[in-house]
Scaffold this motif. Structure first.
Motif, mmCIF file in Angstrom:
data_model
loop_
_atom_site.group_PDB
_atom_site.id
_atom_site.type_symbol
_atom_site.label_atom_id
_atom_site.label_comp_id
_atom_site.label_asym_id
_atom_site.label_seq_id
_atom_site.Cartn_x
_atom_site.Cartn_y
_atom_site.Cartn_z
ATOM 1 N N GLY B 30 79.762 132.749 77.631
ATOM 2 C CA GLY B 30 78.814 132.889 78.734
ATOM 3 C C GLY B 30 79.450 133.408 80.011
ATOM 4 N N LEU B 31 80.701 133.083 80.240
ATOM 5 C CA LEU B 31 81.346 133.530 81.473
ATOM 6 C C LEU B 31 82.128 134.830 81.286
ATOM 7 C CD1 LEU B 31 82.535 130.156 83.031
ATOM 8 C CD2 LEU B 31 80.397 131.406 83.364
ATOM 9 N N THR B 32 81.951 135.463 80.135
ATOM 10 C CA THR B 32 82.649 136.747 79.921
ATOM 11 C C THR B 32 81.629 137.799 79.463
ATOM 12 O OG1 THR B 32 83.313 136.074 77.667
ATOM 13 C CG2 THR B 32 84.854 135.611 79.465
ATOM 14 N N VAL B 33 81.451 137.944 78.157
ATOM 15 C CA VAL B 33 80.554 139.011 77.693
ATOM 16 C C VAL B 33 79.082 138.601 77.704
ATOM 17 C CG1 VAL B 33 82.343 140.098 76.312
ATOM 18 C CG2 VAL B 33 80.884 138.352 75.271
ATOM 19 N N GLY B 34 78.794 137.345 77.907
ATOM 20 C CA GLY B 34 77.408 136.902 78.032
ATOM 21 C C GLY B 34 76.770 136.490 76.727
ATOM 22 N N SER B 35 76.890 137.316 75.720
ATOM 23 C CA SER B 35 76.376 136.934 74.400
ATOM 24 C C SER B 35 77.314 137.514 73.346
ATOM 25 C CB SER B 35 74.952 137.452 74.204
ATOM 26 O OG SER B 35 74.896 138.830 74.475
ATOM 27 N N TRP B 36 77.331 136.878 72.187
ATOM 28 C CA TRP B 36 78.298 137.332 71.181
ATOM 29 C C TRP B 36 77.706 137.371 69.775
ATOM 30 C CZ3 TRP B 36 82.300 140.211 71.315
ATOM 31 C CH2 TRP B 36 83.156 140.285 70.208
ATOM 32 N N THR B 37 77.257 136.201 69.275
ATOM 33 C CA THR B 37 76.877 136.163 67.850
ATOM 34 C C THR B 37 75.787 137.180 67.530
ATOM 35 O OG1 THR B 37 75.445 134.298 68.408
ATOM 36 C CG2 THR B 37 77.544 133.781 67.379
ATOM 37 N N GLU B 38 74.896 137.458 68.508
ATOM 38 C CA GLU B 38 73.803 138.382 68.226
ATOM 39 C C GLU B 38 74.193 139.857 68.385
ATOM 40 O OE1 GLU B 38 72.764 136.139 72.082
ATOM 41 O OE2 GLU B 38 74.109 135.906 70.389
ATOM 42 N N LEU B 39 75.451 140.117 68.789
ATOM 43 C CA LEU B 39 75.868 141.513 68.963
ATOM 44 C C LEU B 39 76.090 142.179 67.602
ATOM 45 C CD1 LEU B 39 78.561 141.603 71.823
ATOM 46 C CD2 LEU B 39 76.136 142.191 71.941
ATOM 47 N N PRO B 40 75.726 143.465 67.474
ATOM 48 C CA PRO B 40 76.068 144.203 66.247
ATOM 49 C C PRO B 40 77.589 144.373 66.127
ATOM 50 C CG PRO B 40 74.931 145.616 67.855
ATOM 51 C CD PRO B 40 74.959 144.255 68.444
ATOM 52 N N GLU B 41 78.058 144.570 64.902
ATOM 53 C CA GLU B 41 79.505 144.616 64.645
ATOM 54 C C GLU B 41 80.221 145.658 65.496
ATOM 55 O OE1 GLU B 41 81.803 142.754 63.245
ATOM 56 O OE2 GLU B 41 80.141 141.370 62.933
ATOM 57 N N VAL B 42 79.603 146.831 65.629
ATOM 58 C CA VAL B 42 80.278 147.890 66.382
ATOM 59 C C VAL B 42 80.430 147.484 67.846
ATOM 60 C CG1 VAL B 42 78.075 149.089 66.683
ATOM 61 C CG2 VAL B 42 80.226 150.344 66.986
ATOM 62 N N ALA B 43 79.425 146.811 68.368
ATOM 63 C CA ALA B 43 79.527 146.330 69.748
ATOM 64 C C ALA B 43 80.596 145.256 69.859
ATOM 65 C CB ALA B 43 78.181 145.781 70.211
ATOM 66 N N LYS B 44 80.680 144.401 68.842
ATOM 67 C CA LYS B 44 81.712 143.365 68.868
ATOM 68 C C LYS B 44 83.104 143.978 68.954
ATOM 69 C CE LYS B 44 79.433 139.462 66.656
ATOM 70 N NZ LYS B 44 79.343 138.560 65.507
ATOM 71 N N GLN B 45 83.301 145.041 68.207
ATOM 72 C CA GLN B 45 84.623 145.690 68.245
ATOM 73 C C GLN B 45 84.935 146.205 69.645
ATOM 74 O OE1 GLN B 45 85.078 148.602 65.097
ATOM 75 N NE2 GLN B 45 84.276 147.150 63.582
ATOM 76 N N GLN B 46 83.927 146.777 70.296
ATOM 77 C CA GLN B 46 84.130 147.285 71.654
ATOM 78 C C GLN B 46 84.341 146.154 72.659
ATOM 79 O OE1 GLN B 46 80.681 149.594 72.616
ATOM 80 N NE2 GLN B 46 81.707 151.549 72.211
ATOM 81 N N MET B 47 83.617 145.068 72.467
ATOM 82 C CA MET B 47 83.571 144.023 73.484
ATOM 83 C C MET B 47 84.623 142.940 73.300
ATOM 84 S SD MET B 47 81.232 145.066 75.425
ATOM 85 C CE MET B 47 80.607 143.747 76.440
ATOM 86 N N GLU B 48 85.271 142.928 72.166
ATOM 87 C CA GLU B 48 86.152 141.805 71.842
ATOM 88 C C GLU B 48 87.223 141.589 72.915
ATOM 89 O OE1 GLU B 48 89.390 141.192 70.577
ATOM 90 O OE2 GLU B 48 88.916 139.139 69.943
ATOM 91 N N LYS B 49 87.692 142.688 73.492
ATOM 92 C CA LYS B 49 88.761 142.537 74.491
ATOM 93 C C LYS B 49 88.279 141.915 75.800
ATOM 94 C CE LYS B 49 88.359 147.384 75.877
ATOM 95 N NZ LYS B 49 89.022 148.705 75.859
ATOM 96 N N TYR B 50 86.960 141.833 75.967
ATOM 97 C CA TYR B 50 86.408 141.204 77.176
ATOM 98 C C TYR B 50 85.973 139.757 76.928
ATOM 99 C CZ TYR B 50 86.052 146.103 78.599
ATOM 100 O OH TYR B 50 86.334 147.404 78.899
ATOM 101 N N LEU B 51 86.084 139.339 75.697
ATOM 102 C CA LEU B 51 85.561 138.020 75.296
ATOM 103 C C LEU B 51 86.547 136.892 75.623
ATOM 104 C CD1 LEU B 51 83.462 136.286 73.640
ATOM 105 C CD2 LEU B 51 84.816 136.889 71.605
ATOM 106 N N GLY B 52 86.049 135.832 76.240
ATOM 107 C CA GLY B 52 86.869 134.653 76.470
ATOM 108 C C GLY B 52 87.163 133.918 75.173
#
Lengths: 411, 411
Positions: B30-52
């Protein structure tokens, strides 16, 4: 500088045994001239104008259970003792004293003279209404959902969708800082461009509160860079920088845009009954005196809650006629969906900003539909129609979908 | 900017029923990318480095009594998410989260990269010793007693008496602001002149910590004015202005004097077990990272107390080898008299400033005698002699009088 002006502070002290009258005298003397009874008469005559005074001591003996006995104590401090800025005032009334046992600062009442030295909001609620050309209804604000890791095209699209819903105000996430993907000087034109694009469809003006961040001594320059880039509003994490940093922005004529104060870090100070600074003072009176045009604070409806009586006291401090400053918009935040709008307007009255994040972005039809649902909910209340009835009318499908998603809460 | 650096924060959360693992994940997302489990896989790959990331969840079930169950939770935040300043860092790790129930920020461990961006003390404890030429004993600081309402000749005389006692450091009262009787540009030369006069008798150097006050955006200019007027140290109410205002002073090469941080307002944040920021973080680590050369905090000996274990944790944070910054002097304050010196040195070790107000000015022989008594007490401890024995020796009458007045406290 008048010799006769005093500013007061009111504290709640918990103590099972203390002589609260003696304690009050100790504060009035200790935080001003330092010592009194032992002074020679001639010195007393000279020093009397610097001496604090006990205004009232209101003892509540409690139930007899340990921890329930307290007193509300009001002390008057001569304005002579501090300069005309909030750090000096706060250090005087709650500097060392903040560390002196179970003590909470409930309220302050600065002198008229001191208040005049503080800027207050540059626009105020009425001025923000004028900027938007909206005078007949509560405003609707939308919060960016996910922003970290998003590039400019994605942020712009998210902004556009929010704007197309007809919201009046859009604010950055308070944790969006200067970063390579969406630097201030590119983010502002991208979002303001999206606002113009939406306005062509909605016919409606919009203020974008760009998060003002960076080192303290660069804030004014950063604010001016934001304004030059087109920003028509600023979001500011006032408690991370201190109230005076906000006052310096509000007083600067070269920053001609409204400022929304975010309550980040406020939870370190207001929730304890025994320590800190009360929410109505911290997020109401001080934020307004320092110059915020809008003040965000936890709503009583969401997961991040504040008791409703505190919420309403924050609102009262922002809208009270007793301050010489312009009024600031209360923005109760967190957990807001369209089905709460009647309750919000009942609780807060018409001078309020209905502010939502998940309640906009989580709408089954997307963020634009989410904004429309909020606007329809506001319209329903103004027309005196129940949300359910209004949602059943043609053209109010967005509200209908929102109610199906979140329901209606009336108390 | 490294893609792999993380900074951590550790919280204590009280909750009788919460699923703390779920809560920790909610914070990290919640204090980093905002949402995670509902993200599509490709977005997860992009966003992982911003995830707490959740580093640890340490649940203490307590006694079963309501209010005793808590968890210590450590979250790692990607440095990518915030700019290299303390407001951005603090808003990230304890902004909105500070308002989310019973939660206290216990500690932070910024990444090496982030720490490098913070100035830390310009001089540090060792640098302050070098300025004074004192390397073999704890330092002694004296606080002005009454200052409000005093004119320059009176302040100068009070300064001179303190200086004649042989103290190393003299600090302004933190509630002395810019005022017509003792404006900065006159107060500094008057006091520094008194320091020189005393040095001719004592042979000893002295640092005068002038209270740096005024509007936030004028602080750097005011500091430079103070330095031009001869100030060789600054006192700063850091919590009234925010840590970054201190960092900007510490990083400024044109402010070439040590800074003592005063804890005014700290009691609004550290004492509650359920809310706020722990004292070792607030008055230890953060104050040091932001650049204070000395940090004042409530001693465990006086009426304004902090539990001794917290005191020692503040000291540890100021002196720890784990930070890349210079060490800052711990200055436990309030309730200090010469009879406490052995205990202070036992509790705090040799790298400490013995700081007194009433314990100097309240000496039966006056402030100069008070300072001498402190210096004699320090000498006694260094020689391994009891205060009583040392006081009985010829030439140590000031210590003898102090012990008669306040006694000796050994635990």
């Amino acid at each position: 500088m008048s010799n006769s002006a005093y500013s007061t502070a009111t504290y709640r002290l918990y103590d099972d045994k203390a002589d609260f009258d003696k304690k009050a005298t100790g504060i009035a003397v200790g935080l001003t001239v330092g010592s009194w009874t032992e002074l020679p008469e001639v010195a007393k005559q000279q020093m009397e104008k610097y001496l604090g005074k006990v205004v009232s001591v209101d003892v509540h003996d409690g139930s007899g259970e340990p921890g329930t006995r307290y007193a509300d104590i009001t002390i008057a401090y001569p304005d002579l003792n501090f300069s005309r800025d909030l750090p000096a005032f706060l250090v005087t009334v709650f500097g060392k004293l903040s560390m002196d046992g179970r003590i909470k600062l409930l309220d302050v009442q600065p002198s008229a003279e001191f208040l005049q030295a503080l800027p207050g909001p540059k626009f105020g609620a009425a001025g923000v209404r004028d900027l938007l050309g909206v005078h007949d209804r509560p405003l609707v604000m939308s919060i960016f959902k996910s922003v970290i890791g998003y590039d400019l095209p994605n942020l712009r699209e998210q902004f556009l969708q929010q704007a197309l819903g007809g919201v009046d105000l859009i604010k950055d996430d308070e944790i969006l800082f200067e970063n390579p993907l969406s630097p201030l000087e590119k983010r502002v034109p991208a979002c303001i461009g999206a606002a113009s694009e939406a306005e062509q469809q909605t016919g409606q003006k919009l203020i974008y509160f760009t998060n003002l961040t960076g080192p303290t001594y660069e804030l004014r320059d950063n604010a001016k860079r934001a304004v030059e880039a087109g920003a028509n509003g600023l979001l500011f994490n006032v408690l991370a920088y201190g109230f005076d940093a906000l006052a310096g922005l509000a007083a600067d004529p070269d920053i001609p845009v409204p400022i929304a104060a975010h309550p980040a870090m406020a939870g370190a100070m207001y929730p304890s009954p025994h320590y800190g600074i009360s929410a109505p003072l911290l997020l109401g009176k001080l934020v307004r005196m320092a110059g915020a045009d809008l003040s965000l604070f936890p709503s009583p409806y969401g997961s991040v809650v504040m008791p409703k009586e505190e919420n309403l006291a924050v609102r009262d401090a922002l809208l009270s006629d007793k301050l010489p400053h312009k009024k600031a918009f209360p923005v109760p935040s967190a957990g807001i969906h369209p089905g709460l709008v009647p309750l919000i307007l009942k609780d807060f009255g018409p001078e309020v900003v209905v502010n939502a994040g998940g309640g906009v972005h989580g709408h089954p039809g997307g963020a634009a539909a989410g904004g429309k649902a909020f606007r329809q909910a506001v319209d329903a209340v103004l027309r005196g129609t129940s949300l359910e009835d209004y949602a059943a009318e043609t053209g109010h499908e967005e509200l209908k979908a929102a109610i199906e998603r979140w329901g209606v809460r009336t108390s």
